[in-house]
Motif scaffolding. Structure first.
Motif, PDB file in Angstrom:
ATOM      1  N   LEU A 149       0.721  -1.202  -0.053  1.00  0.00           N
ATOM      2  CA  LEU A 149       0.032   0.011   0.129  1.00  0.00           C
ATOM      3  C   LEU A 149       0.913   1.400  -0.047  1.00  0.00           C
ATOM      4  CD1 LEU A 149      -2.545  -1.051   2.808  1.00  0.00           C
ATOM      5  CD2 LEU A 149      -2.793  -1.203   0.271  1.00  0.00           C
ATOM      6  N   ASP A 158       0.662   6.917   2.532  1.00  0.00           N
ATOM      7  CA  ASP A 158      -0.260   7.696   2.912  1.00  0.00           C
ATOM      8  C   ASP A 158      -1.809   6.996   3.208  1.00  0.00           C
ATOM      9  OD1 ASP A 158      -1.283   7.366   0.371  1.00  0.00           O
ATOM     10  OD2 ASP A 158      -1.292   9.563  -0.035  1.00  0.00           O
ATOM     11  N   GLU A 159      -1.603   5.497   3.036  1.00  0.00           N
ATOM     12  CA  GLU A 159      -2.672   4.806   3.578  1.00  0.00           C
ATOM     13  C   GLU A 159      -2.567   4.219   4.961  1.00  0.00           C
ATOM     14  OE1 GLU A 159      -4.395   2.316   0.523  1.00  0.00           O
ATOM     15  OE2 GLU A 159      -3.312   3.242  -1.003  1.00  0.00           O
ATOM     16  N   ALA A 160      -3.634   4.202   5.721  1.00  0.00           N
ATOM     17  CA  ALA A 160      -3.573   3.674   7.133  1.00  0.00           C
ATOM     18  C   ALA A 160      -3.151   2.298   7.053  1.00  0.00           C
ATOM     19  CB  ALA A 160      -4.804   3.985   7.663  1.00  0.00           C
ATOM     20  N   ARG A 185      -1.077   0.469   5.317  1.00  0.00           N
ATOM     21  CA  ARG A 185       0.131   0.732   5.054  1.00  0.00           C
ATOM     22  C   ARG A 185       1.207   0.331   6.404  1.00  0.00           C
ATOM     23  NH1 ARG A 185       4.940  -0.273   5.459  1.00  0.00           N
ATOM     24  NH2 ARG A 185       6.760   0.622   4.120  1.00  0.00           N
ATOM     25  N   THR A 221      -1.957   9.937   7.433  1.00  0.00           N
ATOM     26  CA  THR A 221      -2.949   9.169   7.004  1.00  0.00           C
ATOM     27  C   THR A 221      -4.256   9.490   7.499  1.00  0.00           C
ATOM     28  OG1 THR A 221      -2.546   7.634   9.001  1.00  0.00           O
ATOM     29  CG2 THR A 221      -1.512   7.044   6.710  1.00  0.00           C
ATOM     30  N   LYS A 257      -5.484  12.637   5.266  1.00  0.00           N
ATOM     31  CA  LYS A 257      -5.932  12.026   4.155  1.00  0.00           C
ATOM     32  C   LYS A 257      -7.333  11.719   4.071  1.00  0.00           C
ATOM     33  CE  LYS A 257      -5.071   8.714   0.300  1.00  0.00           C
ATOM     34  NZ  LYS A 257      -4.407   7.500  -0.167  1.00  0.00           N
ATOM     35  N   GLU A 258      -7.893  10.963   4.902  1.00  0.00           N
ATOM     36  CA  GLU A 258      -9.293  10.673   5.460  1.00  0.00           C
ATOM     37  C   GLU A 258      -9.867  11.944   5.712  1.00  0.00           C
ATOM     38  OE1 GLU A 258     -10.607   7.801   4.260  1.00  0.00           O
ATOM     39  OE2 GLU A 258      -8.690   7.165   3.636  1.00  0.00           O
TER      40      GLU A 258
END
Length: 387
Positions: free
Chosen positions: A67, A70-72, A74, A249, A252-253
């Motif tokens: 992943l 910046d994806e949790a 990951r 992360t 980002k959401e």
């Protein structure tokens, strides 16, 4: 006849000694269990022992490393390290004899004002249980920590507490303690999941969780818009990742319109942080609206010096706290918010959980400090600073 009498006398003495040992063990356990440290307070007036709530653990992604950063997901293996780890060769405490009067070794990562306060809290709990404490500082050196682990094992204490220098390199050290049959509590910084299998339990701040809380407060203050940069922690440490990618992360959401402009470490140094932030101010100008700091001590000092020199009083600054520098800066309005992380509570919790183990209690694999964001509204409630 005389020989028979002597033999019988020896047997009686051995039986009496055995019963006495069992009785003493039972008395010691009873004494240990009766000790109440929950009413102790730190130098900031806050309770010394507060366990934070456990986390909801989401399913692990099939391949976290595949992943994007910046994806949790990951960072699942770091954020949730220890929660689902299958333990290996953990010494049983089914026949515990209590923490009172026992010997505990603490090997901390290095010397720092935070760890001075950490040891204040640690020693308060140890004193309550009349424990003998042997303390080592690894001076942020992995090789030195390895030597200290060997020395601690040779001393054969009742339990060992380690704050690892490196999240991954500590794994063989933890395995060695585990193999020696000595119970181990890991504390403060989060070891890799591979190291967690050798620990009775881990204690410390929910670095990922508190940085996610801080990121939301940061975004709200910026109306969820603008560019930001992250001043990172010491490379290789668990805060280096948690205090960078926790907020990234989360933002980002929570605030997808916000833009990450840059991130770098200044090794928590004042001069290095000032130079780093100054360079960002020159490079990004008015596009830089906020800064997230991985520490609220020297990092805050360097950042505020850079902002003052550039005449920028419009930038929202937040950081991982809560030192005197950070809290004074919040009170003055120069820093918007910091995380509450009691250094004394951190040390106290590690010793308290060690005592719970020696008292025969069953422990959660991960034991967090409470989470809170300090702002100008409530900063006075956390004074005086612990470090």
């Amino acid at each position: 006849m005389k020989k028979i009498f002597v033999v019988l006398s020896l047997i009686v003495c051995m039986v009496a000694t055995a019963f006495g040992t069992v009785a003493n063990a039972e008395d010691n356990l009873t004494k240990s269990i009766k000790i109440d440290v929950t009413k102790l307070t730190g130098t900031d007036g806050q309770p010394l022992i507060i366990k934070g709530a456990p986390k909801d653990v989401p399913p692990r992604p099939a391949d976290p490393k595949a992943l994007a950063d910046d994806e949790a997901g990951r960072w699942w293996d770091q954020e949730y390290a220890g929660w689902t780890t299958e333990k290996k060769n953990i010494p049983s405490n089914d026949e515990a004899t209590g923490a009172y009067g026992k010997t505990i070794v603490i090997i901390r990562a290095g010397d720092h004002p935070y760890f001075t306060a950490f040891m204040n809290g640690f020693n308060m709990i140890a004193k309550s249980y009349n424990m003998t404490v042997k303390s080592f500082s690894s001076n942020w050196n992995q090789d030195l920590q390895a030597q200290q682990v060997d020395q601690a094992i040779n001393d054969r204490p009742d339990i060992i507490v380690v704050t690892p220098v490196d999240a991954t390199a500590c794994t063989p050290l933890f395995r060695k303690i585990n193999k020696a049959g000595i119970p181990l509590i890991a504390a403060n910084t989060i070891p890799a999941d591979a190291a967690m299998k050798y620990c009775v339990a881990w204690t410390g701040p929910d670095d990922w969780g508190q940085m996610r809380m801080l990121a939301r407060a940061f975004a709200d203050e910026l109306d969820k818009k603008g560019g930001y940069a992250v001043v990172r922690h010491m490379p290789g440490s668990s805060p280096f990742f948690a205090r960078t990618f926790g907020p990234i992360t989360e933002l980002k959401e929570y605030a997808p319109e916000m833009k990450l402009l840059d991130m770098d470490t200044a090794n928590l140094e004042t001069e290095g942080t000032m130079q780093l932030v100054s360079a960002w101010l020159t490079k990004y100008g008015k596009d830089l609206n906020g800064l997230i700091l991985s520490g609220d001590g020297f990092s805050v000092t360097g950042t505020l010096e850079a902002l003052k020199a550039a005449g920028r009083d419009d930038i929202v600054v937040v950081g991982a706290g809560n030192s005197k520098t950070g809290m004074d800066s919040v009170a003055a309005g120069d820093v918007y918010g910091i995380t509450y992380q009691s250094a004394e509570g951190d040390g106290a919790l590690s010793c308290y959980v060690a005592c719970q183990y020696l008292n025969g209690e069953k422990l959660a694999p991960v034991n967090y400090l409470p989470k809170h964001i300090i702002t100008e509204i409530d900063v006075d409630a956390f004074q005086p600073a612990q470090w």
